[in-house]
Write a protein that holds these residues in place. Structure first.
Motif, PDB file in Angstrom:
ATOM      1  N   HIS A 165      20.780  36.405   1.930  1.00  0.00           N
ATOM      2  CA  HIS A 165      20.712  36.965   3.035  1.00  0.00           C
ATOM      3  C   HIS A 165      20.753  35.740   4.127  1.00  0.00           C
ATOM      4  O   HIS A 165      21.216  34.754   3.290  1.00  0.00           O
ATOM      5  CB  HIS A 165      18.922  36.938   3.142  1.00  0.00           C
ATOM      6  N   PRO A 166      20.386  36.375   4.998  1.00  0.00           N
ATOM      7  CA  PRO A 166      20.605  35.321   6.777  1.00  0.00           C
ATOM      8  C   PRO A 166      20.238  34.015   6.726  1.00  0.00           C
ATOM      9  O   PRO A 166      21.548  33.520   6.821  1.00  0.00           O
ATOM     10  CB  PRO A 166      19.849  36.038   7.484  1.00  0.00           C
ATOM     11  N   ASN A 167      19.154  34.145   5.837  1.00  0.00           N
ATOM     12  CA  ASN A 167      19.355  31.816   5.426  1.00  0.00           C
ATOM     13  C   ASN A 167      19.166  31.723   4.353  1.00  0.00           C
ATOM     14  O   ASN A 167      19.024  30.835   3.761  1.00  0.00           O
ATOM     15  CB  ASN A 167      17.361  32.161   6.092  1.00  0.00           C
ATOM     16  N   ARG A 168      20.066  32.211   3.201  1.00  0.00           N
ATOM     17  CA  ARG A 168      20.269  31.952   2.272  1.00  0.00           C
ATOM     18  C   ARG A 168      21.877  32.567   2.249  1.00  0.00           C
ATOM     19  O   ARG A 168      21.483  33.627   1.297  1.00  0.00           O
ATOM     20  CB  ARG A 168      19.256  32.453   1.151  1.00  0.00           C
ATOM     21  N   LEU A 169      22.204  31.253   2.019  1.00  0.00           N
ATOM     22  CA  LEU A 169      23.983  31.509   1.834  1.00  0.00           C
ATOM     23  C   LEU A 169      24.842  31.089  -0.051  1.00  0.00           C
ATOM     24  O   LEU A 169      23.765  30.467  -0.873  1.00  0.00           O
ATOM     25  CB  LEU A 169      24.973  30.546   2.308  1.00  0.00           C
ATOM     26  N   HIS A 170      25.688  31.898  -0.220  1.00  0.00           N
ATOM     27  CA  HIS A 170      25.493  31.542  -1.498  1.00  0.00           C
ATOM     28  C   HIS A 170      27.076  30.568  -1.736  1.00  0.00           C
ATOM     29  O   HIS A 170      28.181  30.798  -0.570  1.00  0.00           O
ATOM     30  CB  HIS A 170      25.854  32.508  -2.391  1.00  0.00           C
ATOM     31  N   TRP A 171      27.778  30.470  -2.270  1.00  0.00           N
ATOM     32  CA  TRP A 171      28.508  28.897  -2.437  1.00  0.00           C
ATOM     33  C   TRP A 171      30.055  30.073  -3.451  1.00  0.00           C
ATOM     34  O   TRP A 171      29.397  29.225  -4.602  1.00  0.00           O
ATOM     35  CB  TRP A 171      28.183  27.630  -2.389  1.00  0.00           C
ATOM     36  N   CYS A 172      31.435  29.359  -3.093  1.00  0.00           N
ATOM     37  CA  CYS A 172      32.202  29.172  -4.896  1.00  0.00           C
ATOM     38  C   CYS A 172      31.824  27.774  -5.301  1.00  0.00           C
ATOM     39  O   CYS A 172      32.453  27.041  -4.311  1.00  0.00           O
ATOM     40  CB  CYS A 172      33.355  29.674  -3.646  1.00  0.00           C
ATOM     41  N   LEU A 173      31.865  28.065  -6.274  1.00  0.00           N
ATOM     42  CA  LEU A 173      31.757  26.401  -7.256  1.00  0.00           C
ATOM     43  C   LEU A 173      33.711  26.002  -7.932  1.00  0.00           C
ATOM     44  O   LEU A 173      33.473  27.359  -8.822  1.00  0.00           O
ATOM     45  CB  LEU A 173      31.087  25.910  -7.499  1.00  0.00           C
ATOM     46  N   ARG A 174      34.592  25.363  -7.416  1.00  0.00           N
ATOM     47  CA  ARG A 174      35.149  25.018  -8.245  1.00  0.00           C
ATOM     48  C   ARG A 174      35.646  23.781  -8.562  1.00  0.00           C
ATOM     49  O   ARG A 174      34.582  22.693  -7.993  1.00  0.00           O
ATOM     50  CB  ARG A 174      35.998  25.030  -6.926  1.00  0.00           C
ATOM     51  N   GLN A 175      36.062  23.793  -9.665  1.00  0.00           N
ATOM     52  CA  GLN A 175      35.930  22.355 -10.255  1.00  0.00           C
ATOM     53  C   GLN A 175      37.395  21.849 -10.542  1.00  0.00           C
ATOM     54  O   GLN A 175      38.767  22.329 -10.293  1.00  0.00           O
ATOM     55  CB  GLN A 175      36.054  22.862 -12.159  1.00  0.00           C
ATOM     56  N   THR A 176      37.136  20.690  -9.619  1.00  0.00           N
ATOM     57  CA  THR A 176      38.220  19.857  -9.257  1.00  0.00           C
ATOM     58  C   THR A 176      38.672  18.575 -10.146  1.00  0.00           C
ATOM     59  O   THR A 176      37.834  18.203 -11.180  1.00  0.00           O
ATOM     60  CB  THR A 176      38.284  19.235  -7.977  1.00  0.00           C
ATOM     61  N   ARG A 177      39.380  18.085  -9.966  1.00  0.00           N
ATOM     62  CA  ARG A 177      39.361  16.880 -10.583  1.00  0.00           C
ATOM     63  C   ARG A 177      38.801  15.254 -11.064  1.00  0.00           C
ATOM     64  O   ARG A 177      38.422  14.919 -11.123  1.00  0.00           O
ATOM     65  CB  ARG A 177      41.113  15.755 -10.829  1.00  0.00           C
ATOM     66  N   ASP A 178      37.427  15.639  -9.498  1.00  0.00           N
ATOM     67  CA  ASP A 178      36.792  14.960  -9.133  1.00  0.00           C
ATOM     68  C   ASP A 178      35.298  15.374  -9.522  1.00  0.00           C
ATOM     69  O   ASP A 178      34.662  14.610  -9.112  1.00  0.00           O
ATOM     70  CB  ASP A 178      36.870  14.043  -7.382  1.00  0.00           C
ATOM     71  N   GLY A 179      35.782  16.317  -9.770  1.00  0.00           N
ATOM     72  CA  GLY A 179      33.829  16.871 -10.174  1.00  0.00           C
ATOM     73  C   GLY A 179      34.053  18.496  -9.295  1.00  0.00           C
ATOM     74  O   GLY A 179      34.572  19.206  -8.767  1.00  0.00           O
ATOM     75  N   PRO A 180      32.671  18.657  -9.570  1.00  0.00           N
ATOM     76  CA  PRO A 180      32.344  20.303  -8.861  1.00  0.00           C
ATOM     77  C   PRO A 180      32.729  20.278  -7.092  1.00  0.00           C
ATOM     78  O   PRO A 180      32.265  19.329  -6.622  1.00  0.00           O
ATOM     79  CB  PRO A 180      31.513  20.433  -9.112  1.00  0.00           C
ATOM     80  N   ASP A 181      33.043  20.988  -6.215  1.00  0.00           N
ATOM     81  CA  ASP A 181      33.257  21.453  -4.986  1.00  0.00           C
ATOM     82  C   ASP A 181      32.810  22.555  -4.085  1.00  0.00           C
ATOM     83  O   ASP A 181      33.239  23.273  -4.919  1.00  0.00           O
ATOM     84  CB  ASP A 181      34.525  21.005  -4.752  1.00  0.00           C
ATOM     85  N   MET A 182      32.034  22.570  -3.629  1.00  0.00           N
ATOM     86  CA  MET A 182      31.373  23.935  -2.747  1.00  0.00           C
ATOM     87  C   MET A 182      31.932  24.196  -1.811  1.00  0.00           C
ATOM     88  O   MET A 182      32.730  23.141  -1.027  1.00  0.00           O
ATOM     89  CB  MET A 182      29.656  24.056  -2.619  1.00  0.00           C
ATOM     90  N   ARG A 183      32.739  25.262  -2.450  1.00  0.00           N
ATOM     91  CA  ARG A 183      33.083  26.011  -0.851  1.00  0.00           C
ATOM     92  C   ARG A 183      32.651  27.088  -0.561  1.00  0.00           C
ATOM     93  O   ARG A 183      31.855  27.400  -1.241  1.00  0.00           O
ATOM     94  CB  ARG A 183      34.822  26.337  -0.756  1.00  0.00           C
ATOM     95  N   TRP A 184      32.818  27.850   1.046  1.00  0.00           N
ATOM     96  CA  TRP A 184      32.107  28.987   1.553  1.00  0.00           C
ATOM     97  C   TRP A 184      32.625  30.003   0.760  1.00  0.00           C
ATOM     98  O   TRP A 184      34.192  29.823   0.767  1.00  0.00           O
ATOM     99  CB  TRP A 184      32.792  29.060   2.606  1.00  0.00           C
ATOM    100  N   ALA A 185      31.851  30.834   0.514  1.00  0.00           N
ATOM    101  CA  ALA A 185      32.479  32.241  -0.498  1.00  0.00           C
ATOM    102  C   ALA A 185      33.110  33.356   0.638  1.00  0.00           C
ATOM    103  O   ALA A 185      32.362  33.769   0.986  1.00  0.00           O
ATOM    104  CB  ALA A 185      31.065  32.381  -1.006  1.00  0.00           C
ATOM    105  N   ASP A 186      34.279  33.233   0.700  1.00  0.00           N
ATOM    106  CA  ASP A 186      34.735  34.350   1.357  1.00  0.00           C
ATOM    107  C   ASP A 186      35.228  35.293   0.203  1.00  0.00           C
ATOM    108  O   ASP A 186      35.881  36.107   0.814  1.00  0.00           O
ATOM    109  CB  ASP A 186      36.156  33.704   2.048  1.00  0.00           C
TER     110      ASP A 186
END
Length: 121
Positions: A54-75
């Protein structure tokens, strides 16, 4: 043209919420005006995360990188095919509210000789 290399320690850190004790991920997301994101550690599909958003609760795309988890904008909504990466959603804490800070010395409240809202010179 790819994404520039991530700085050391720029990925998500697994930690616990100080109020409710839930497992969360913390990360500064974004390159310029980064957001300090605290997201639930439970992984969801893109569709399930979108349903909780909802407008005050966003979600994030979680990618696994060699350094561990990385959250990115969920487009992912712009994609035609479903996003293959897990998603996480902003944490909504259910713990008790933090206790108000108390000063080390108590101050007595003196009443002023004028009504509230009026300044004295």
């Amino acid at each position: 043209m790819g994404r520039p290399p991530a700085a050391a320690g720029s990925g998500a850190r697994r930690t616990r919420c100080p109020r409710c004790g839930s497992r969360v991920l913390r990360q500064l997301v974004g390159r310029r005006a980064a957001l300090d994101v605290t997201a639930d550690a439970g992984e969801l599909t893109a569709a399930a995360a979108e349903a909780l958003r909802h407008p005050n609760r966003l979600h994030w795309c979680l990618r696994q990188t060699r350094d561990g988890p990385d959250m990115r904008w969920a487009d992912c909504r712009r994609r035609l095919d479903p996003c293959p990466h897990p998603h996480v959603i902003d944490h909504e804490c259910t713990g008790p509210p933090p206790a108000p800070a108390q000063s080390s010395r108590s101050r007595s409240h003196r009443s002023t000789p004028v009504p509230d809202g009026q300044l004295t010179l």
